[in-house]
Design a protein around this motif. Structure first.
Motif, short mmCIF file in Angstrom:
data_model
loop_
_atom_site.label_atom_id
_atom_site.label_comp_id
_atom_site.label_asym_id
_atom_site.label_seq_id
_atom_site.Cartn_x
_atom_site.Cartn_y
_atom_site.Cartn_z
N LEU A 155 34.93 -72.17 -24.55
CA LEU A 155 33.72 -72.98 -24.40
C LEU A 155 33.54 -73.86 -25.63
O LEU A 155 33.65 -73.40 -26.76
CB LEU A 155 32.49 -72.07 -24.23
CG LEU A 155 32.59 -71.01 -23.13
CD1 LEU A 155 31.29 -70.22 -23.05
CD2 LEU A 155 32.94 -71.64 -21.79
N SER A 156 33.24 -75.11 -25.40
CA SER A 156 33.10 -76.04 -26.52
C SER A 156 31.65 -76.34 -26.87
O SER A 156 31.33 -76.63 -28.03
CB SER A 156 33.83 -77.35 -26.21
OG SER A 156 33.30 -77.95 -25.04
N SER A 157 30.74 -76.28 -25.88
CA SER A 157 29.35 -76.64 -26.18
C SER A 157 28.36 -75.88 -25.30
O SER A 157 27.67 -76.48 -24.47
CB SER A 157 29.15 -78.15 -26.01
OG SER A 157 29.55 -78.57 -24.72
N PRO A 158 28.29 -74.55 -25.48
CA PRO A 158 27.32 -73.77 -24.70
C PRO A 158 25.94 -73.78 -25.33
O PRO A 158 25.76 -74.21 -26.49
CB PRO A 158 27.91 -72.36 -24.76
CG PRO A 158 28.61 -72.31 -26.08
CD PRO A 158 29.14 -73.71 -26.31
N VAL A 159 24.95 -73.29 -24.57
CA VAL A 159 23.63 -72.95 -25.12
C VAL A 159 23.37 -71.49 -24.76
O VAL A 159 23.99 -70.93 -23.85
CB VAL A 159 22.49 -73.83 -24.54
CG1 VAL A 159 22.73 -75.29 -24.87
CG2 VAL A 159 22.34 -73.62 -23.03
N TYR A 160 22.46 -70.86 -25.52
CA TYR A 160 22.08 -69.48 -25.23
C TYR A 160 20.62 -69.44 -24.82
O TYR A 160 19.76 -70.02 -25.49
CB TYR A 160 22.31 -68.58 -26.44
CG TYR A 160 22.11 -67.12 -26.13
CD1 TYR A 160 23.02 -66.43 -25.34
CD2 TYR A 160 20.99 -66.42 -26.59
CE1 TYR A 160 22.84 -65.10 -25.02
CE2 TYR A 160 20.80 -65.08 -26.28
CZ TYR A 160 21.74 -64.42 -25.50
OH TYR A 160 21.55 -63.10 -25.18
N VAL A 161 20.33 -68.74 -23.73
CA VAL A 161 18.96 -68.62 -23.21
C VAL A 161 18.50 -67.19 -23.41
O VAL A 161 19.12 -66.25 -22.89
CB VAL A 161 18.89 -68.99 -21.71
CG1 VAL A 161 17.44 -68.95 -21.24
CG2 VAL A 161 19.51 -70.36 -21.45
N GLY A 162 17.39 -67.01 -24.13
CA GLY A 162 16.87 -65.67 -24.37
C GLY A 162 15.39 -65.71 -24.70
O GLY A 162 14.78 -66.79 -24.76
#
Length: 207
Positions: A155-162
């Motif tokens: 993965l090169s550009s993920p976001v994390y949702v929490g």
């Protein structure tokens, strides 16, 4: 952005109604040593690793006993959730279906081995996710597990949702943007994006 990595508790579902019953069945075998727990107690440990949860819930007993009790509780909760499921946040499958058309989806949760599998087994949502990870399998922190998922899936550009401060710190450790799910269990000191309901993710990254 090529992918979205999700926390589970307080982000995709609330399992506390089912879990509190299972836990209290176990804790009833330790009367005089520990007290019954409430939903609020459980929501207060969401996002913590097992050893941290033990210290917070049962501070007056030794750590070995804390961990033995928690292992029993965790085994029972996975069995219960695989049979009964939890409360999915409104529109979850519709949101996952729409997001999966545009992004690769993953789960990284601070849970024991078997917990994410129970979520999958009852609700049959695994078709939307490519990979998942937790410290029950790796022994790593949430931030390290996020990096592990990023590396093995290229993965090169993920976001994390929490929904917790721990989630925010984990995203920061992994060097990726954090989306705060404000409808969940916790509060955070900073975030890159915020949503007040799950379908707020739809179109969020097009702005």
């Amino acid at each position: 952005m090529d992918s979205i990595i999700f926390d589970l508790d307080g982000t995709l579902w609330d399992s506390s109604d089912v879990v509190v019953v299972g836990w209290n069945n176990v804790l009833s075998n330790y009367q005089g040593l520990v007290s019954a727990v409430t939903k609020e107690d459980l929501q207060g440990i969401m996002g913590l690793q097992v050893y941290e949860a033990g210290r917070k819930l049962f501070p007056n007993i030794d750590e070995d006993t804390q961990q033995r009790i928690l292992r029993e509780c965790c085994e029972v909760e996975c069995l219960c959730l695989a049979k009964q499921g939890g409360r999915l946040y409104e529109g979850l499958e519709e949101v996952l279906k729409a997001l999966s058309v545009k992004y690769k989806l993953f789960i990284v949760s601070n849970c024991q081995a078997g917990y994410i599998e129970a979520f999958y087994e009852y609700h049959q949502l695994q078709k939307y996710f490519i990979d998942y990870e937790n410290p029950g399998r790796t022994g790593l922190s949430k931030g390290e597990n996020i990096k592990l998922v990023m590396e093995r899936n290229h993965l090169s550009s993920p976001v994390y949702v929490g929904d917790t401060e721990g989630d925010m710190k984990a995203a920061c450790f992994a060097g990726i943007p954090f989306v705060y799910a404000s409808y969940g269990f916790g509060e955070v000191s900073s975030y890159d994006y915020v949503i007040d309901r799950l379908d707020g993710l739809l179109g969020l990254f097009d702005e």
